[in-house]
Design an enzyme around this catalytic site. Structure first.
Site, PDB file in Angstrom:
ATOM      1  N   HIS A 143       0.860  -1.186   0.000  1.00  5.59           N
ATOM      2  CA  HIS A 143       0.000   0.000   0.000  1.00  5.59           C
ATOM      3  C   HIS A 143       0.897   1.237   0.000  1.00  5.59           C
ATOM      4  O   HIS A 143       2.023   1.218   0.510  1.00  5.59           O
ATOM      5  CB  HIS A 143      -0.870  -0.032   1.262  1.00  5.59           C
ATOM      6  CG  HIS A 143      -1.951   1.000   1.309  1.00  5.59           C
ATOM      7  ND1 HIS A 143      -1.710   2.318   1.662  1.00  5.59           N
ATOM      8  CD2 HIS A 143      -3.282   0.913   1.073  1.00  5.59           C
ATOM      9  CE1 HIS A 143      -2.846   2.987   1.638  1.00  5.59           C
ATOM     10  NE2 HIS A 143      -3.825   2.166   1.284  1.00  5.59           N
ATOM     11  N   ASP A 226       2.702  -4.571   7.888  1.00  7.33           N
ATOM     12  CA  ASP A 226       1.470  -3.800   7.705  1.00  7.33           C
ATOM     13  C   ASP A 226       0.301  -4.765   7.863  1.00  7.33           C
ATOM     14  O   ASP A 226       0.041  -5.599   6.995  1.00  7.33           O
ATOM     15  CB  ASP A 226       1.468  -3.157   6.314  1.00  7.33           C
ATOM     16  CG  ASP A 226       0.151  -2.466   5.971  1.00  7.33           C
ATOM     17  OD1 ASP A 226      -0.774  -2.472   6.813  1.00  7.33           O
ATOM     18  OD2 ASP A 226       0.037  -1.933   4.860  1.00  7.33           O
ATOM     19  N   GLN A 229      -4.991  -5.317   6.742  1.00  7.80           N
ATOM     20  CA  GLN A 229      -5.954  -6.257   6.175  1.00  7.80           C
ATOM     21  C   GLN A 229      -5.894  -7.627   6.841  1.00  7.80           C
ATOM     22  O   GLN A 229      -6.576  -8.558   6.397  1.00  7.80           O
ATOM     23  CB  GLN A 229      -5.709  -6.414   4.664  1.00  7.80           C
ATOM     24  CG  GLN A 229      -5.843  -5.135   3.881  1.00  7.80           C
ATOM     25  CD  GLN A 229      -7.261  -4.586   3.872  1.00  7.80           C
ATOM     26  OE1 GLN A 229      -8.232  -5.324   4.030  1.00  7.80           O
ATOM     27  NE2 GLN A 229      -7.397  -3.279   3.695  1.00  7.80           N
ATOM     28  N   LYS A 252     -11.066  -0.361   9.850  1.00  5.22           N
ATOM     29  CA  LYS A 252     -11.286  -1.524   8.989  1.00  5.22           C
ATOM     30  C   LYS A 252     -11.804  -2.724   9.787  1.00  5.22           C
ATOM     31  O   LYS A 252     -12.009  -3.800   9.227  1.00  5.22           O
ATOM     32  CB  LYS A 252      -9.981  -1.896   8.277  1.00  5.22           C
ATOM     33  CG  LYS A 252      -9.453  -0.796   7.352  1.00  5.22           C
ATOM     34  CD  LYS A 252      -8.154  -1.190   6.704  1.00  5.22           C
ATOM     35  CE  LYS A 252      -7.526  -0.038   5.932  1.00  5.22           C
ATOM     36  NZ  LYS A 252      -8.311   0.373   4.763  1.00  5.22           N
ATOM     37  N   CYS A 393      -4.635   2.332  -3.883  1.00  2.00           N
ATOM     38  CA  CYS A 393      -3.371   2.780  -3.261  1.00  2.00           C
ATOM     39  C   CYS A 393      -2.265   1.738  -3.434  1.00  2.00           C
ATOM     40  O   CYS A 393      -1.404   1.575  -2.569  1.00  2.00           O
ATOM     41  CB  CYS A 393      -3.565   3.110  -1.784  1.00  2.00           C
ATOM     42  SG  CYS A 393      -4.594   4.556  -1.488  1.00  2.00           S
TER      43      CYS A 393
END
Length: 439
Positions: A143, A226, A229, A252, A393
């Protein structure tokens, strides 16, 4: 005698009743749609954009409203009851998050304004540990939030470092670990790679990456994950992952915007300089200089995102209340496989990411032969189906895949197979319309 005969029947009925919810359809194990008013009214869209932002359950909204109306105050500063109560709720949210990610201590759990803030904090503070010629390794599927801060470090950080890019495997669906191993050298000081891709839906093997780092990188190399998700969709154990830092965002995973997580190994966070300066992050300030607060306060300058952090904590409570992350993950794996199966059957559709549905999260980024994905998304919107269209992104990934944009349908706990069916039906109708017009 009648009671003796009825007892086994009653026992069998109770067992069957307990089992029925598991066999009554894919949506049965969770059945949480009623908790999300925005998607359950007659005019509600079929919401398939949760990878960008999830919906919030009534529970979280009500708890945040209750805080604002009954407890609102600044934290850590006041001697009065409101401030004490607000501080207790704020720090309770940190404790919930500590348990949720199985962090070894609450001292390593820092509230930020989001994952973007967390990654910028790391890029800025880690810059002091880098020297000319050092290397930063990213993947082509990152991202932008896990790309731009490192490029800014390279361009404006006062040190000449090199960014190296790990490719995807031959299928183009996940990370190429063999390529990663060739990139890592004794000059590698940072490896920052996504856990689950927001476009491909693949999940990286953090232990394999950690092992490559340990075998080949500089002893001081740090591994950043990261988790935007992954944290909303699966159990996360930062100790088991063997990473050094982990970042994620609340919005999220049923929580509010404006708050996120930075977890780091305590010895590493202790070694870093503060990112922002001001109130709260200090120990003592004189006209000659300042000393800084202990972790995690050292990285939480100024009035923090109080109500958002509290809401983040209540979002964790909610996810735990519906069965916990193992159950969420199990449900979403089934729903994601169903989405992949149904979408794969649509003529002209190409899905990006792993071809094995078992290796995917509950999202599909796709293109359609001869039709721009922005048109697809716009026409689906007119049919009350909300999907994403664009580069998500992840422009370097789209360049790597030799496509400018994709559409993306992403599911969460409140979606079910009926949503998928309706989406696919409307997609077919949209494709048929464009074909009939010769567009």
């Amino acid at each position: 005698m009648r009671k003796l005969l009825l007892a086994p029947l009653l026992c069998s009925f109770m067992l069957l009743s307990a089992f029925l919810p598991l066999v009554g359809g894919l949506h049965a194990p969770l059945s949480v749609r009623q908790d999300f008013p925005l998607i359950t009214s007659p005019a509600s869209p079929i919401y398939l954009d949760s990878s960008a932002t999830s919906q919030k359950p009534t529970f979280v909204v009500d708890k945040m409203r209750e805080y604002e109306l009954t407890t609102n105050s600044n934290v850590h500063r006041g001697a009065h009851k409101l401030s004490r109560d607000a501080t207790d709720m704020y720090e309770a949210a940190r404790d919930k998050l500590t348990t949720f990610i199985n962090a070894p201590s609450r001292r390593g759990v820092v509230f930020t304004s989001g994952a973007t803030h967390s990654l910028n904090l790391l890029a800025k503070t880690l810059a002091t540990n880098l020297e000319d010629g050092d290397e930063i390794i990213l993947s082509v599927m990152e991202h932008h939030s896990n790309i731009v801060p490192w490029q800014m470090l390279r361009d404006f950080g006062g040190v000449s470092v090199k960014i190296k890019w790990c490719n995807l495997d031959e299928e183009g669906g996940s990370l190429d670990y063999e390529h990663l191993a060739t990139l890592v050298t004794p000059r590698t000081k940072v490896i920052s790679i996504v856990h689950t891709s927001n476009t491909l839906g693949c999940t990286t093997d953090t232990k394999k990456i950690a092992r490559i780092k340990a075998e080949r990188a500089h002893p001081d190399c740090v591994y950043v994950v990261d988790g935007c998700q992954s944290l909303p969709h699966m159990p996360v154990d930062v100790q088991d992952m063997e990473c050094d830092f982990y970042v994620a965002s609340s919005h999220k995973m049923c929580g509010p915007t404006g708050v996120g997580l930075l977890w780091g190994r305590e010895e590493l966070l202790d070694s870093l300089n503060p990112f922002f300066g001001g109130g709260e992050m200090i120990d003592e300030v004189t006209t000659e200089g300042s000393t800084y607060a202990a972790l995690p306060g050292k990285f939480e300058a100024g009035t923090p995102c109080i109500s958002q952090a509290i809401g983040f904590g209540f979002a964790i409570d909610y996810l735990n209340s519906i069965g916990g992350m193992a159950k969420v993950h199990e449900y979403e794996k089934k729903l994601g496989s169903y989405l992949h199966e149904k979408l794969s059957a649509v003529e002209g559709v190409k899905i990006y990411g792993p071809s094995d549905p078992g290796e995917r999260s509950a999202l599909c980024a796709f293109s359609v032969d001869g039709i721009h994905v922005s048109d697809i998304a716009s026409f689906l919107d007119m049919e009350n189906v909300a999907v994403r269209a664009g580069h998500h992104c992840t422009q370097p990934l789209h360049t790597y895949l030799e496509i400018s944009h994709t559409a993306r349908a992403s599911c969460y706990v409140y979606n079910d197979e009926n949503d998928v069916d309706e989406f696919v039906n409307k997609l077919r109708e949209t494709i048929d319309f464009f074909k009939s017009t010769g567009a």
